[in-house]
Each structure stands twice: as structure tokens, then as C-alpha cells.
Motif scaffolding. Structure first.
Motif, PDB file in Angstrom:
ATOM      1  N   CYS A  22       0.857  -1.175   0.000  1.00  0.00           N
ATOM      2  CA  CYS A  22       0.000   0.000   0.000  1.00  0.00           C
ATOM      3  C   CYS A  22       0.899   1.233   0.000  1.00  0.00           C
ATOM      4  O   CYS A  22       1.670   1.434   0.941  1.00  0.00           O
ATOM      5  N   ALA A  23       0.758   2.036  -1.043  1.00  0.00           N
ATOM      6  CA  ALA A  23       1.565   3.239  -1.174  1.00  0.00           C
ATOM      7  C   ALA A  23       0.702   4.482  -0.992  1.00  0.00           C
ATOM      8  O   ALA A  23      -0.351   4.609  -1.626  1.00  0.00           O
ATOM      9  N   ALA A  24       1.171   5.375  -0.136  1.00  0.00           N
ATOM     10  CA  ALA A  24       0.477   6.644   0.082  1.00  0.00           C
ATOM     11  C   ALA A  24       1.138   7.721  -0.771  1.00  0.00           C
ATOM     12  O   ALA A  24       2.364   7.771  -0.870  1.00  0.00           O
ATOM     13  N   THR A  52       3.854   1.485  13.680  1.00  0.00           N
ATOM     14  CA  THR A  52       4.113   2.902  13.894  1.00  0.00           C
ATOM     15  C   THR A  52       5.277   3.365  13.013  1.00  0.00           C
ATOM     16  O   THR A  52       5.966   2.556  12.384  1.00  0.00           O
ATOM     17  N   HIS A  53       5.494   4.661  12.995  1.00  0.00           N
ATOM     18  CA  HIS A  53       6.589   5.220  12.188  1.00  0.00           C
ATOM     19  C   HIS A  53       7.939   4.664  12.639  1.00  0.00           C
ATOM     20  O   HIS A  53       8.837   4.435  11.819  1.00  0.00           O
ATOM     21  N   SER A  54       8.068   4.380  13.937  1.00  0.00           N
ATOM     22  CA  SER A  54       9.343   3.872  14.463  1.00  0.00           C
ATOM     23  C   SER A  54       9.470   2.361  14.334  1.00  0.00           C
ATOM     24  O   SER A  54      10.522   1.813  14.659  1.00  0.00           O
ATOM     25  N   ILE A  69       3.907  -7.446   9.177  1.00  0.00           N
ATOM     26  CA  ILE A  69       3.738  -6.103   8.638  1.00  0.00           C
ATOM     27  C   ILE A  69       5.075  -5.376   8.680  1.00  0.00           C
ATOM     28  O   ILE A  69       5.862  -5.546   9.615  1.00  0.00           O
ATOM     29  N   SER A  70       5.333  -4.578   7.652  1.00  0.00           N
ATOM     30  CA  SER A  70       6.555  -3.773   7.603  1.00  0.00           C
ATOM     31  C   SER A  70       6.248  -2.498   6.823  1.00  0.00           C
ATOM     32  O   SER A  70       5.205  -2.391   6.184  1.00  0.00           O
ATOM     33  N   ARG A  71       7.164  -1.546   6.869  1.00  0.00           N
ATOM     34  CA  ARG A  71       6.953  -0.314   6.134  1.00  0.00           C
ATOM     35  C   ARG A  71       8.272   0.284   5.687  1.00  0.00           C
ATOM     36  O   ARG A  71       9.322   0.048   6.306  1.00  0.00           O
ATOM     37  N   ASP A  72       8.180   1.067   4.626  1.00  0.00           N
ATOM     38  CA  ASP A  72       9.314   1.817   4.106  1.00  0.00           C
ATOM     39  C   ASP A  72       8.928   3.286   4.218  1.00  0.00           C
ATOM     40  O   ASP A  72       8.135   3.775   3.401  1.00  0.00           O
ATOM     41  N   THR A  77       5.179   3.598   2.211  1.00  0.00           N
ATOM     42  CA  THR A  77       4.567   2.330   1.806  1.00  0.00           C
ATOM     43  C   THR A  77       4.565   1.343   2.967  1.00  0.00           C
ATOM     44  O   THR A  77       5.541   1.252   3.719  1.00  0.00           O
ATOM     45  N   VAL A  78       3.463   0.615   3.080  1.00  0.00           N
ATOM     46  CA  VAL A  78       3.351  -0.435   4.083  1.00  0.00           C
ATOM     47  C   VAL A  78       3.100  -1.758   3.371  1.00  0.00           C
ATOM     48  O   VAL A  78       2.449  -1.797   2.312  1.00  0.00           O
ATOM     49  N   TYR A  79       3.640  -2.822   3.929  1.00  0.00           N
ATOM     50  CA  TYR A  79       3.535  -4.148   3.334  1.00  0.00           C
ATOM     51  C   TYR A  79       2.893  -5.112   4.341  1.00  0.00           C
ATOM     52  O   TYR A  79       3.013  -4.939   5.555  1.00  0.00           O
ATOM     53  N   LEU A  80       2.272  -6.153   3.801  1.00  0.00           N
ATOM     54  CA  LEU A  80       1.765  -7.236   4.640  1.00  0.00           C
ATOM     55  C   LEU A  80       2.148  -8.549   3.970  1.00  0.00           C
ATOM     56  O   LEU A  80       1.606  -8.891   2.913  1.00  0.00           O
ATOM     57  N   GLN A  81       3.108  -9.241   4.564  1.00  0.00           N
ATOM     58  CA  GLN A  81       3.505 -10.552   4.078  1.00  0.00           C
ATOM     59  C   GLN A  81       2.622 -11.581   4.765  1.00  0.00           C
ATOM     60  O   GLN A  81       2.619 -11.682   5.995  1.00  0.00           O
ATOM     61  N   MET A  82       1.875 -12.332   3.974  1.00  0.00           N
ATOM     62  CA  MET A  82       0.931 -13.302   4.513  1.00  0.00           C
ATOM     63  C   MET A  82       1.366 -14.702   4.116  1.00  0.00           C
ATOM     64  O   MET A  82       1.405 -15.022   2.923  1.00  0.00           O
TER      65      MET A  82
END
Length: 121
Positions: A22-24, A52-54, A69-72, A77-82
Motif C-alpha cells: 500500500c503506497a500513500a 508505527t513510524h518507528s 507487517i513492515s513499512r518503508d 509504503t506499508v507491506y503485509l507478508q501473509m
């Protein structure tokens, strides 16, 4: 304006894996919490995982040990590895983000359009 665009949904057999992104984009000053929610057939929308951001995370008991869940932050962008997907993971998955827009002093919750994940044999 801020947009959240999800990708990566689809059909997978039980035990399989999918990765959602998911990209904002838009007039973004900063993003605090990003997360994934899902709504299965005949069910209420529920939290899957958030970050969270941290980098602190929280996830539903039903997905612990299977979803990550992870984010860049540089890419908003946030990711969800399932992994080890089960039929009861079938749902529309929605991205959510708390965004502070340029020129604003508060955070507003935004939602993506949703992406379908179907787990069946």
C-alpha cells in the motif's frame, strides 16, 4: 489530497503466501500509524496488523506467526507478508494510514480502496 493505493491481492491455495503493498501519495507531511484491516463475507471490518513510524507493531491473535507487517518510510509504503494462508483469511483487505498533510497540524485517517484476497482449493 492523499491517496492510498493497494496491490498484491488475488487467489491462493491454503498454505500459500501473498504480499500486499500500500503506497500513500499526495500532499503528505508525515505518516504516523499504517495498518491493514480486513472484512470477510458477513463480518465486520477488523484490524489485522499495524505499525508505527518507528517500527513498533501490533497484530491480531489470529494472524500472529503467519503475517508480518513492515513499512518503508522513505516510500510511504506499508507491506503485509501473509504466509500459511487459510480459507478464513478470505476477505477484502484495506490499507489505513494516519496522515498529516502539508500545511496541517493534525493527522487524518485515510483508507485504500481494498484488495480481495481469496484462499481456497
Amino acid at each position: 489530497q492523499v491517496q492510498l493505493v493497494e496491490s498484491g491481492g488475488g487467489w491462493v491455495q491454503p498454505g500459500g503466501s501473498l504480499r500486499l503493498s500500500c503506497a500513500a501519495s499526495g500532499s503528505i507531511h508525515s505518516i504516523n500509524v499504517m495498518g491493514w484491516y480486513r472484512q470477510g463475507p458477513g463480518k465486520q471490518r477488523e484490524l489485522v496488523a499495524e505499525i508505527t513510524h518507528s517500527g513498533s507493531t501490533n497484530s491480531a491473535d489470529s494472524v500472529k506467526g503467519r503475517f508480518t507487517i513492515s513499512r518503508d518510510n522513505a516510500k510511504n509504503t506499508v507491506y503485509l507478508q501473509m504466509n500459511s494462508l487459510r480459507p478464513d483469511d478470505t476477505a477484502v483487505y484495506y490499507c489505513n494510514a494516519g496522515v498529516r498533510s502539508l500545511g496541517s497540524t493534525w493527522y487524518t485517517a485515510y483508507w485504500g480502496q481494498g484488495t480481495q484476497v481469496t484462499v481456497s482449493s
